[in-house]
Every structure is written in structure tokens, then in C-alpha cells.
Scaffold this active site. Structure first.
Site, PDB file in Angstrom:
ATOM      1  N   ARG A  84      44.662  29.436  -8.139  1.00 43.56           N
ATOM      2  CA  ARG A  84      43.156  29.288  -7.685  1.00 43.56           C
ATOM      3  C   ARG A  84      43.118  28.311  -6.840  1.00 43.56           C
ATOM      4  NH1 ARG A  84      38.884  29.875 -11.691  1.00 43.56           N
ATOM      5  NH2 ARG A  84      39.144  31.962 -11.349  1.00 43.56           N
ATOM      6  N   LYS A 139      44.136  34.746 -15.719  1.00 49.28           N
ATOM      7  CA  LYS A 139      43.893  35.778 -17.097  1.00 49.28           C
ATOM      8  C   LYS A 139      43.119  36.899 -16.879  1.00 49.28           C
ATOM      9  CE  LYS A 139      41.750  32.074 -18.946  1.00 49.28           C
ATOM     10  NZ  LYS A 139      42.334  30.909 -18.136  1.00 49.28           N
ATOM     11  N   THR A 140      41.979  36.725 -15.912  1.00 54.41           N
ATOM     12  CA  THR A 140      41.501  37.977 -15.431  1.00 54.41           C
ATOM     13  C   THR A 140      42.011  39.086 -14.787  1.00 54.41           C
ATOM     14  OG1 THR A 140      39.367  36.406 -15.478  1.00 54.41           O
ATOM     15  CG2 THR A 140      39.074  38.734 -14.433  1.00 54.41           C
ATOM     16  N   THR A 165      39.737  29.078 -22.581  1.00 53.22           N
ATOM     17  CA  THR A 165      40.397  27.898 -22.169  1.00 53.22           C
ATOM     18  C   THR A 165      40.716  26.996 -23.323  1.00 53.22           C
ATOM     19  OG1 THR A 165      38.441  27.356 -21.631  1.00 53.22           O
ATOM     20  CG2 THR A 165      39.636  28.015 -19.618  1.00 53.22           C
ATOM     21  N   ASP A 222      35.574  37.172 -20.915  1.00 51.43           N
ATOM     22  CA  ASP A 222      36.042  35.773 -20.849  1.00 51.43           C
ATOM     23  C   ASP A 222      35.287  34.726 -21.654  1.00 51.43           C
ATOM     24  OD1 ASP A 222      37.530  34.171 -18.998  1.00 51.43           O
ATOM     25  OD2 ASP A 222      36.358  34.854 -17.341  1.00 51.43           O
TER      26      ASP A 222
HETATM   27  N1  LIG Z   1      50.279  35.059 -10.766  1.00 41.00           N
HETATM   28  C1  LIG Z   1      49.483  35.298  -9.523  1.00 41.00           C
HETATM   29  N2  LIG Z   1      49.888  35.646  -8.541  1.00 41.00           N
HETATM   30  C2  LIG Z   1      49.160  35.734  -7.428  1.00 41.00           C
HETATM   31  N3  LIG Z   1      47.881  35.302  -7.297  1.00 41.00           N
HETATM   32  C3  LIG Z   1      47.269  34.864  -8.489  1.00 41.00           C
HETATM   33  C4  LIG Z   1      48.237  34.729  -9.718  1.00 41.00           C
HETATM   34  N4  LIG Z   1      47.501  34.417 -10.761  1.00 41.00           N
HETATM   35  C5  LIG Z   1      46.057  33.908 -10.291  1.00 41.00           C
HETATM   36  N5  LIG Z   1      46.073  34.366  -8.907  1.00 41.00           N
HETATM   37  C6  LIG Z   1      44.929  34.258  -8.208  1.00 41.00           C
HETATM   38  O1  LIG Z   1      44.064  32.992  -8.491  1.00 41.00           O
HETATM   39  C7  LIG Z   1      42.987  33.215  -8.681  1.00 41.00           C
HETATM   40  C8  LIG Z   1      42.210  32.965 -10.005  1.00 41.00           C
HETATM   41  O2  LIG Z   1      42.834  34.132 -10.928  1.00 41.00           O
HETATM   42  P1  LIG Z   1      41.815  34.458 -12.174  1.00 41.00           P
HETATM   43  O3  LIG Z   1      40.593  34.665 -11.683  1.00 41.00           O
HETATM   44  O4  LIG Z   1      42.496  35.846 -12.771  1.00 41.00           O
HETATM   45  O5  LIG Z   1      42.089  33.226 -13.278  1.00 41.00           O
HETATM   46  P2  LIG Z   1      41.502  33.137 -14.583  1.00 41.00           P
HETATM   47  O6  LIG Z   1      42.498  32.458 -15.423  1.00 41.00           O
HETATM   48  O7  LIG Z   1      40.950  34.188 -15.105  1.00 41.00           O
HETATM   49  O8  LIG Z   1      40.653  31.762 -14.427  1.00 41.00           O
HETATM   50  P3  LIG Z   1      39.024  31.537 -15.256  1.00 41.00           P
HETATM   51  O9  LIG Z   1      39.547  30.655 -16.471  1.00 41.00           O
HETATM   52  O10 LIG Z   1      38.256  30.425 -14.668  1.00 41.00           O
HETATM   53  O11 LIG Z   1      38.426  32.812 -15.518  1.00 41.00           O
HETATM   54  C9  LIG Z   1      42.546  34.958  -7.921  1.00 41.00           C
HETATM   55  O12 LIG Z   1      42.112  34.515  -6.754  1.00 41.00           O
HETATM   56  C10 LIG Z   1      43.921  35.445  -8.319  1.00 41.00           C
HETATM   57  O13 LIG Z   1      44.132  36.478  -7.412  1.00 41.00           O
HETATM   58 MG   LIG Z   2      38.520  34.504 -15.480  1.00 33.43          MG
END
Ligand SMILES: Nc1ncnc2c1ncn2[C@@H]1O[C@H](COP(=O)(O)OP(=O)(O)OP(=O)(O)O)[C@@H](O)[C@H]1O
Ligand SMILES: [Mg+2]
Length: 340
Positions: A222, A69-70, A163, A114
Site C-alpha cells: 500500500r 489481506k483483502t 492485524t 476485516d
Molecule cells: N501482493 C500484492 N501485489 C500487488 N499489489 C498488492 C499486493 N498486496 C497488496 N497490494 C495492493 O496494496 C494495497 C493494499 O492491499 P489490501 O487492501 O489488500 O491490504 P490489507 O492487508 O487488506 O490492508 P488492511 O489491513 O488495511 O485492511 C491495494 O492497493 C492492493 O492492490
Molecule cells: Mg483490508
């Protein structure tokens, strides 16, 4: 037990400094693998908003932790060539914190919040007029002489990530023009993400081994990347830059992930349902107290993967292990003697 769980969550779910400093971070939609439909939609919305020179509509992104998401929000800011401010719901303790952030935004900037469901309600109310009319109410002075002044702010896009979409209040939800959900990734998508990262880390890995990581990564980039970093560590101490299945298996066992892709807590949960409820149904709260974790964590962190993989099902009377998988799990946890 609790400590063990907390440590485990740290290992597998939280964003770590290591992740930030060594990972390949997708900077555009092409590098962001998987989530094809969502990516297509967001790419059209951002390109159109950029062509019109307008802020993008407010966007609510929901989905389990670690799905990107981030990352996606940062890509959108890159594509629109605007600034992005990142903060989290629990961090915004007072209305003044949010007002200060909002009034510092440049025109068309993105404000990413977030865990938006964890924002205090009085802070959330500040967002209403900011999102709708690009104005904030500020109280000047104290006591009887205090008055409310309505200040204009620049047009901006709020991206809220959560989430738990069910915990977003109706007034806040209704102010988002776009509401989208991120799904768990397929094994093939995760395999591609592993190959992309290993290429960046200069580590050779076969497609087969990358698929194995994809299988055990709980549908989550992740976790796939975390497993890959451990594989890389093992390759390094062996003085190799080639990772094979053996190294992947070593990394998986180091992280407490078994060949079904299940971690210790998943296994404990399933084992307790078999042991104490003969396969279920079992109430969520009862299960939570049995494994020493809270119901919310089970529901958001462990359960989605178990449901998706067919290890668990939800019934009106509680959680249950599907009949057809029970013999396999009984054999896995208790050996032949428990199979009935
Ligand atoms: N589609 C994707 N392709 C490649 N790498 C990805 C992809 N999605 C996520 N990642 C990698 O996975 C990791 C987690 O991504 P991110 O922090 O954006 O998740 P999030 O959904 O924001 O998590 P949270 O809910 O814990 O905040 C990061 O290292 C990111 O670079
Ligand atoms: Mg995040």
C-alpha cells in the site's frame, strides 16, 4: 501532535478512494506478487475446494495493515468463482446485522470480516454455530413469549482478517481450519509491484527508481503504491511520463519519508529514546505518552518496521536502540556533538 499523527496515518496507511479508483488491482494469484509460500498454499486449497465443489475451510489471515489481506481474499473468491461479502468487525454492532448477512450468503460464498478482533462478543458467538454447523440462532418475539429458532444457512467460508492475532478469542480461533500470516515484503518484491503498477499507469520508471521506492515502503505494497502515485503526480506536472530518482526523492520528501525509509513518527520515536533514555530501554507506555500516540498504534504500526530494519530491539525491560546503530542515529538527529 495528535492531529499531525492522524493526518500522517491517513497519508500512509489507510485505504483511500484514490487507491481504489486508480490502482492496479491483482485479480489472480499470478498478478499478486510476493508472499510466495502463502500464495502456493492458498492456490492449492482453493483449487481443491473448487474441484470438490465445496466451500473452502474457514481461514484466518493476520498481518500488518496494507500487506494485501483483502486483495488476497478477493482473488480467492475469483478463483473459486463464488461471491464475496466484505464487512468489518466494528461494523457488526448487533447480532441481527450478522444474521442478516449470513442468511443472505449463497452456497460456497466467502464472508470476509476485516478487523475480526473488534467484533462485539455477542456477535462473535453467532459465528460459532454458523462456522461449525452452518446454522444460526434467531430469537423470535419479545419478553416471556420469545423463543430461539435454529435456522440453517448455506455452507460458506469465513475469512477473518486481523492485524492483531493475539486478540482473537480461543473459541473463535479454534474454528478456523487454516491460519496464515502475511509477512512484510522484500525490497525486490516491492520493486516488482511498483513496476507492475507503473506499467498499468503508463508511467516509465527505471528499475533503480522502483528499487528506491521498494526500500522506503516499509515492506508494504500500500505504501509503495502511494509513493508511486505521488511520483506520477510530479511527473505529470513536469509534463513527463518518465520517473527518475530525482522525482522519487521529491515524492518521498513530500510524504515525509527519509532516505532510511523512516517517517516522522519513526524518527520522533527513535529520537525520544536517545534523548530521554540514552538509547533505552524504555517502556512502551512511557514512549507512547512521550510522542502523544497510543501504545497499540506504536506496537502494530511503527514498531514492526523498526524492529525488522534493526533500528529497535525488544528487551525484557523495554524498547532499546541497538548499540551499533546508536552513533549513526545520534549523528542523524543531533549532529556530531552527541556522538559518544
Ligand atoms: N501482493 C500484492 N501485489 C500487488 N499489489 C498488492 C499486493 N498486496 C497488496 N497490494 C495492493 O496494496 C494495497 C493494499 O492491499 P489490501 O487492501 O489488500 O491490504 P490489507 O492487508 O487488506 O490492508 P488492511 O489491513 O488495511 O485492511 C491495494 O492497493 C492492493 O492492490
Ligand atoms: Mg483490508
Amino acid at each position: 501532535m495528535k492531529n499531525e499523527i492522524e493526518q500522517f496515518q491517513y497519508l500512509t496507511l489507510q485505504e483511500t478512494a484514490e487507491e481504489k479508483s486508480t490502482d492496479f488491482i491483482p485479480k489472480n494469484f499470478d498478478d499478486y506478487l510476493g508472499q510466495k509460500e502463502l500464495k502456493e498454499k492458498l492456490s492449492i486449497y482453493t483449487t481443491a475446494a473448487k474441484m470438490r465443489n465445496e466451500a473452502l475451510d474457514h481461514l484466518l489471515l493476520f498481518g500488518p495493515p496494507g500487506l494485501g489481506k483483502t486483495t488476497l481474499s478477493q482473488i480467492m473468491a475469483n478463483v473459486m468463482q463464488v461471491g464475496i461479502k466484505i464487512c468489518s468487525g466494528p461494523m457488526l454492532e448487533r447480532t441481527g446485522d450478522l444474521v442478516a448477512i449470513l442468511s443472505g450468503l449463497e452456497s460456497r460464498d466467502i464472508l470476509f470480516i476485516d478487523e475480526i478482533h473488534r467484533m462485539p462478543s455477542n456477535v462473535e458467538e453467532v459465528l460459532y454455530s454458523a462456522m461449525e454447523h452452518f446454522r444460526v440462532d434467531v430469537i423470535i418475539g419479545q419478553g416471556a413469549g420469545a423463543k430461539t429458532v435454529n435456522l440453517p444457512i448455506n455452507s460458506f467460508t469465513l475469512i477473518g482478517a486481523t492485524t492483531k492475532s493475539g486478540m482473537i478469542s480461543a473459541p473463535l480461533r479454534s474454528r478456523f481450519g487454516i491460519i496464515e500470516r502475511l509477512d512484510f515484503y522484500t525490497q525486490e518484491d516491492l520493486c516488482q509491484i511498483v513496476l507492475q503498477s507503473s506499467n498499468f499507469l503508463n508511467l516509465k520508471i527505471s528499475e533503480n527508481s522502483a528499487m528506491l521506492i521498494g526500500k522506503c515502503a516499509r515492506g508494504t505494497p500500500r505504501i509503495a503504491k502511494k509513493i508511486l502515485r505521488r511520483v506520477r503526480d510530479f511527473a505529470q506536472v513536469n509534463n513527463e511520463n518518465i520517473a527518475d530518482d530525482k522525482l522519487v526523492e521529491k515524492a518521498l520528501s513530500f510524504l515525509g519519508i527519509d532516505k532510511d525509509g523512516l517517517n516522522q513518527i519513526d524518527n520522533l520515536l527513535l529520537k525520544k529514546i536517545l534523548e530521554n533514555f540514552n538509547g533505552g530501554p524504555a517502556g512502551l507506555e512511557t514512549l507512547a505518552s512521550l510522542i502523544g500516540d497510543d501504545a497499540e498504534t506504536i506496537e502494530t504500526v511503527y514498531e514492526p518496521f523498526l524492529l525488522r530494519q534493526g533500528f529497535l530491539e525488544k528487551t525484557a525491560r523495554g524498547r532499546q536502540i541497538p548499540y551499533k546503530i546508536q552513533p549513526y542515529l545520534k549523528n542523524k538527529y543531533f549532529g556530531q556533538k552527541m556522538i559518544s
